[in-house]
Design a protein around this motif. Sequence first.
Motif, PDB file in Angstrom:
ATOM      1  N   GLY A   2     -11.515   4.305  -6.909  1.00  0.00           N
ATOM      2  CA  GLY A   2     -11.022   3.729  -5.672  1.00  0.00           C
ATOM      3  C   GLY A   2     -10.286   4.819  -4.918  1.00  0.00           C
ATOM      4  O   GLY A   2     -10.112   5.939  -5.413  1.00  0.00           O
ATOM      5  N   TRP A   3      -9.847   4.490  -3.698  1.00  0.00           N
ATOM      6  CA  TRP A   3      -9.128   5.479  -2.904  1.00  0.00           C
ATOM      7  C   TRP A   3      -7.848   5.900  -3.628  1.00  0.00           C
ATOM      8  O   TRP A   3      -7.100   5.074  -4.121  1.00  0.00           O
ATOM      9  CB  TRP A   3      -8.770   4.905  -1.525  1.00  0.00           C
ATOM     10  N   GLN A   4      -7.620   7.198  -3.699  1.00  0.00           N
ATOM     11  CA  GLN A   4      -6.296   7.671  -4.118  1.00  0.00           C
ATOM     12  C   GLN A   4      -6.051   9.013  -3.432  1.00  0.00           C
ATOM     13  O   GLN A   4      -6.895   9.917  -3.448  1.00  0.00           O
ATOM     14  CB  GLN A   4      -6.125   7.743  -5.632  1.00  0.00           C
ATOM     15  N   ALA A   5      -4.860   9.127  -2.845  1.00  0.00           N
ATOM     16  CA  ALA A   5      -4.554  10.287  -2.000  1.00  0.00           C
ATOM     17  C   ALA A   5      -4.577  11.595  -2.784  1.00  0.00           C
ATOM     18  O   ALA A   5      -4.860  12.657  -2.215  1.00  0.00           O
ATOM     19  CB  ALA A   5      -3.195  10.093  -1.334  1.00  0.00           C
ATOM     20  N   LEU A  44     -12.010  10.928   2.814  1.00  0.00           N
ATOM     21  CA  LEU A  44     -11.686  11.940   1.802  1.00  0.00           C
ATOM     22  C   LEU A  44     -12.279  13.303   2.187  1.00  0.00           C
ATOM     23  O   LEU A  44     -11.596  14.331   2.117  1.00  0.00           O
ATOM     24  CB  LEU A  44     -12.228  11.486   0.434  1.00  0.00           C
ATOM     25  N   ALA A  45     -13.545  13.297   2.608  1.00  0.00           N
ATOM     26  CA  ALA A  45     -14.207  14.559   2.985  1.00  0.00           C
ATOM     27  C   ALA A  45     -13.497  15.212   4.170  1.00  0.00           C
ATOM     28  O   ALA A  45     -13.316  16.439   4.204  1.00  0.00           O
ATOM     29  CB  ALA A  45     -15.671  14.294   3.314  1.00  0.00           C
ATOM     30  N   ALA A  46     -13.080  14.390   5.136  1.00  0.00           N
ATOM     31  CA  ALA A  46     -12.412  14.935   6.321  1.00  0.00           C
ATOM     32  C   ALA A  46     -11.047  15.505   5.961  1.00  0.00           C
ATOM     33  O   ALA A  46     -10.692  16.627   6.354  1.00  0.00           O
ATOM     34  CB  ALA A  46     -12.275  13.846   7.383  1.00  0.00           C
ATOM     35  N   THR A  61      -9.134   9.531 -12.124  1.00  0.00           N
ATOM     36  CA  THR A  61      -9.418   8.791 -10.895  1.00  0.00           C
ATOM     37  C   THR A  61      -8.779   7.396 -10.963  1.00  0.00           C
ATOM     38  O   THR A  61      -8.157   7.030 -11.957  1.00  0.00           O
ATOM     39  CB  THR A  61     -10.938   8.646 -10.664  1.00  0.00           C
ATOM     40  N   ASN A  62      -8.975   6.648  -9.905  1.00  0.00           N
ATOM     41  CA  ASN A  62      -8.470   5.280  -9.800  1.00  0.00           C
ATOM     42  C   ASN A  62      -9.608   4.319 -10.164  1.00  0.00           C
ATOM     43  O   ASN A  62     -10.407   3.934  -9.312  1.00  0.00           O
ATOM     44  CB  ASN A  62      -7.978   5.075  -8.354  1.00  0.00           C
ATOM     45  N   HIS A  63      -9.705   4.007 -11.453  1.00  0.00           N
ATOM     46  CA  HIS A  63     -10.825   3.209 -11.961  1.00  0.00           C
ATOM     47  C   HIS A  63     -10.300   2.327 -13.096  1.00  0.00           C
ATOM     48  O   HIS A  63      -9.289   2.676 -13.696  1.00  0.00           O
ATOM     49  CB  HIS A  63     -11.926   4.173 -12.448  1.00  0.00           C
TER      50      HIS A  63
END
Length: 241
Positions: free
Chosen positions: A154-157, A195-197, A129-131
């Motif tokens: 954090g957000w990551q695609a 992310l869920a969407a 992940t982005n941490h």
Amino acid sequence: MNIIPIGIWGGYPKANSSTSSFLVEEDGFHLLIDCGSGVLSSLQNYISIEKLDAVIITHYHHDHIADVGPLQFAKLIQNQLASNAKTLAIYADEQDLGYETLTYKNHTNAYPLQSSQRIGPFSIDTTLTNHPVRCLALRLKSKEKSVVFTADTGWQASLIPFCKNADLLVSEANLYQSFEGKISGHMSGRQAGELAAAAQAGQLILTHLPHFGELSDLVLEAKSEYKKDVSLAEVGKVYRI
Ligand SMILES: [Zn+2]
């Protein structure tokens, strides 16, 4: 598969509570995901410690490992009382000095968490992940049902394909939308919804919650992006998929 939140807080537990952790049950197998502050106490409301079959640690931050030591002492005491000792398996990223501390005599034993492996009835995939430290998100699959735990990120695609079509997405939401871009390593409720969407997850529950603000705002933020079922993780509730 049953998913039971044991704790929901990020950083440290509120009074009589615990940091983010989940018990996952399938076919009588009991898997604990993360073992931070307060988890060992809260866990015993739902299962006795000797019934635990395995533990996964997503990363070595205090709010995910603080109760590993007490868990090892619990196993020590149980094994002293039992006629045959049982070793508890703890799976984690081996590329960290903390890995070695997960093995304690013959009471707990560390095993490396791979990118893909089987633990009990679960097929488990992981991804970084982005941490600020190495942290692994988890995707568990059994009987054609899947659940993803984002762990801390954090957000990551790249999480979108990892979460694709999960029946349940358990996402961290440690931030409110106003903090996006200001604090790294965590997501907002809105980003969890995004992310869920994008992954077309079947249901979203939010965890690793902040200690300030109106938590219901996290759900509203997520709902602005994701139109299906969103809620804050509820300790002790059984989420069945
Ligand atoms: Zn962390």
